[in-house]
Design a protein around this motif. Structure first.
Motif, mmCIF file in Angstrom:
data_model
loop_
_atom_site.group_PDB
_atom_site.id
_atom_site.type_symbol
_atom_site.label_atom_id
_atom_site.label_comp_id
_atom_site.label_asym_id
_atom_site.label_seq_id
_atom_site.Cartn_x
_atom_site.Cartn_y
_atom_site.Cartn_z
ATOM 1 N N LEU A 144 0.831 -1.194 0.000
ATOM 2 C CA LEU A 144 0.000 0.000 0.000
ATOM 3 C C LEU A 144 0.872 1.253 0.000
ATOM 4 C CD1 LEU A 144 -2.934 1.127 0.199
ATOM 5 C CD2 LEU A 144 -2.582 1.184 2.676
ATOM 6 N N ALA A 145 0.574 2.162 -0.899
ATOM 7 C CA ALA A 145 1.376 3.370 -1.057
ATOM 8 C C ALA A 145 1.578 4.105 0.268
ATOM 9 C CB ALA A 145 0.709 4.304 -2.066
ATOM 10 N N GLY A 146 2.842 4.392 0.581
ATOM 11 C CA GLY A 146 3.179 5.157 1.766
ATOM 12 C C GLY A 146 3.107 4.409 3.080
ATOM 13 N N SER A 147 2.900 3.082 3.023
ATOM 14 C CA SER A 147 2.686 2.310 4.256
ATOM 15 C C SER A 147 3.968 1.649 4.751
ATOM 16 C CB SER A 147 1.619 1.244 4.018
ATOM 17 O OG SER A 147 2.139 0.175 3.230
ATOM 18 N N ALA A 148 3.835 0.901 5.846
ATOM 19 C CA ALA A 148 4.979 0.235 6.468
ATOM 20 C C ALA A 148 5.601 -0.832 5.566
ATOM 21 C CB ALA A 148 4.549 -0.411 7.792
ATOM 22 N N LEU A 149 4.812 -1.443 4.685
ATOM 23 C CA LEU A 149 5.345 -2.548 3.890
ATOM 24 C C LEU A 149 6.378 -2.099 2.855
ATOM 25 C CD1 LEU A 149 5.407 -5.549 3.392
ATOM 26 C CD2 LEU A 149 3.400 -5.324 1.930
ATOM 27 N N PRO A 150 6.090 -1.143 1.977
ATOM 28 C CA PRO A 150 7.153 -0.700 1.079
ATOM 29 C C PRO A 150 8.328 -0.066 1.815
ATOM 30 C CG PRO A 150 5.187 0.668 0.803
ATOM 31 C CD PRO A 150 4.795 -0.497 1.640
ATOM 32 N N HIS A 151 8.066 0.546 2.962
ATOM 33 C CA HIS A 151 9.159 1.108 3.759
ATOM 34 C C HIS A 151 10.100 0.002 4.220
ATOM 35 C CE1 HIS A 151 11.299 3.712 6.555
ATOM 36 N NE2 HIS A 151 11.107 2.800 7.490
ATOM 37 N N ALA A 152 9.525 -1.120 4.691
ATOM 38 C CA ALA A 152 10.355 -2.230 5.156
ATOM 39 C C ALA A 152 11.162 -2.831 4.008
ATOM 40 C CB ALA A 152 9.471 -3.307 5.799
ATOM 41 N N GLY A 153 10.541 -2.938 2.839
ATOM 42 C CA GLY A 153 11.266 -3.465 1.688
ATOM 43 C C GLY A 153 12.410 -2.564 1.268
ATOM 44 N N ALA A 154 12.176 -1.263 1.252
ATOM 45 C CA ALA A 154 13.219 -0.319 0.867
ATOM 46 C C ALA A 154 14.386 -0.354 1.847
ATOM 47 C CB ALA A 154 12.640 1.093 0.788
ATOM 48 N N GLN A 155 14.084 -0.567 3.133
ATOM 49 C CA GLN A 155 15.133 -0.647 4.150
ATOM 50 C C GLN A 155 16.081 -1.805 3.890
ATOM 51 O OE1 GLN A 155 14.915 2.541 5.568
ATOM 52 N NE2 GLN A 155 15.471 1.519 7.474
ATOM 53 N N LEU A 156 15.561 -2.860 3.247
ATOM 54 C CA LEU A 156 16.380 -4.030 2.926
ATOM 55 C C LEU A 156 17.047 -3.919 1.556
ATOM 56 C CD1 LEU A 156 14.186 -7.045 4.153
ATOM 57 C CD2 LEU A 156 16.358 -6.261 5.128
ATOM 58 N N GLY A 157 16.761 -2.858 0.850
ATOM 59 C CA GLY A 157 17.333 -2.693 -0.477
ATOM 60 C C GLY A 157 16.521 -3.299 -1.598
ATOM 61 N N LEU A 158 15.289 -3.745 -1.292
ATOM 62 C CA LEU A 158 14.425 -4.274 -2.334
ATOM 63 C C LEU A 158 13.879 -3.139 -3.194
ATOM 64 C CD1 LEU A 158 12.240 -6.790 -0.246
ATOM 65 C CD2 LEU A 158 14.032 -7.412 -1.881
ATOM 66 N N VAL A 159 13.596 -3.447 -4.449
ATOM 67 C CA VAL A 159 12.798 -2.539 -5.257
ATOM 68 C C VAL A 159 11.365 -2.667 -4.752
ATOM 69 C CG1 VAL A 159 11.918 -2.018 -7.570
ATOM 70 C CG2 VAL A 159 14.292 -2.766 -7.270
ATOM 71 N N VAL A 160 10.732 -1.553 -4.458
ATOM 72 C CA VAL A 160 9.363 -1.592 -3.954
ATOM 73 C C VAL A 160 8.435 -0.850 -4.914
ATOM 74 C CG1 VAL A 160 10.078 -1.777 -1.542
ATOM 75 C CG2 VAL A 160 9.655 0.492 -2.522
ATOM 76 N N ALA A 161 7.187 -1.280 -4.927
ATOM 77 C CA ALA A 161 6.155 -0.639 -5.742
ATOM 78 C C ALA A 161 5.053 -0.148 -4.818
ATOM 79 C CB ALA A 161 5.604 -1.615 -6.777
ATOM 80 N N HIS A 162 4.868 1.154 -4.768
ATOM 81 C CA HIS A 162 3.784 1.742 -3.982
ATOM 82 C C HIS A 162 2.489 1.570 -4.782
ATOM 83 C CE1 HIS A 162 6.209 3.885 -0.849
ATOM 84 N NE2 HIS A 162 7.144 3.704 -1.761
#
Length: 252
Positions: A144-162
């Motif tokens: 979900l755009a702007g939520s904890a899930l893409p934030h957690a993925g970005a912290q690990l270096g994953l490409v994330v899609a909001h």
């Protein structure tokens, strides 16, 4: 300006059919295939992967809480360790069918209650992101755009899609109106298409209270379980292109 159009697919089970996957497939750029926990079975997974490969769309694992009866839409108490294991289990199952077709798994997107729980709970979000990273750090994580899930993925270096939703009503904080509440789903095709174009072209949407909420979206979801899903996907594809928005998968 380019945005990904994704659709939840492969949600039939045994002799029971849900959705018009073949009708929707030509109009989207990514698909999220149920992995057996909320919907789908081994034959449905295989057929849907083959169909996606034929159309050249990006293939993702649609992971869920173990809730076939509730279609994965009921919250349950699940620990981060269980969430990590359940996510790995489902990714691995779908990846086997993807590999057998000579394709590469592209992304992972949680479903239903797990999706909404991970949007708010950093521990669950981290567990899902870690499972995705442990399986293949090249995978894209949808959330979900702007939520904890893409934030957690970005912290690990994953490409994330909001991710944003064409046919779900937003609340003032950018979260989705729960399905149990009236007006949570936008059934009118024209209204849903208009919301998607507004999000893609202008980065905002009207909330259920008539306010505007900013939404940064890389991908927009088309729900495959709508009875008019194929028409909706076709209309949405055309409307986005008419607004100057291209359709394309998330680069990984």
């Amino acid at each position: 300006m380019v945005i990904d159009l994704n659709c939840d697919m492969g949600e039939s089970f045994g002799a029971w059919t849900m959705g018009d996957d073949a009708g929707v497939m030509p109009w989207v750029s990514s698909v999220n295939i149920a992995c057996g926990f909320h919907a789908g079975d081994f034959m449905t997974m295989q057929r849907t992967v083959i169909l996606a490969a034929e159309h050249g769309v990006a293939i993702g694992a649609h992971v869920s809480l173990p809730d076939l009866q509730g279609f994965g839409r009921r919250e349950m108490a699940i620990s981060p360790n269980e969430t990590h294991a359940a996510t790995l289990y489902q990714i691995g199952a779908l990846a086997a069918f993807v590999h057998a077709q000579g394709q590469r798994l592209h992304h992972v997107k949680p479903h239903g209650a797990l999706y909404n729980m991970a949007a708010k709970d950093p521990k669950l979000a981290e567990a899902i992101a870690n499972a995705v990273h442990d399986f293949d750090p090249r995978l894209v994580l949808f959330g979900l755009a702007g939520s904890a899930l893409p934030h957690a993925g970005a912290q690990l270096g994953l490409v994330v899609a909001h991710e944003a939703f064409a046919d779900r009503r937003y609340r003032d904080d950018g979260s989705l109106t729960p399905r149990r509440e009236d007006g949570a789903v936008i059934h009118d095709v024209d209204a849903a298409v208009a919301q998607a174009v507004q999000i893609a072209a202008h980065g905002n949407a009207s909330t259920r209270d008539g306010k505007r909420v900013d939404i940064r979206a890389d991908t927009i979801c088309v729900h495959g379980d709508r009875p008019d899903a194929a028409i909706f996907a076709q209309r949405l594809n055309a409307a986005l292109k008419s607004a100057g928005v291209g359709i394309g998968r998330i680069a990984s």
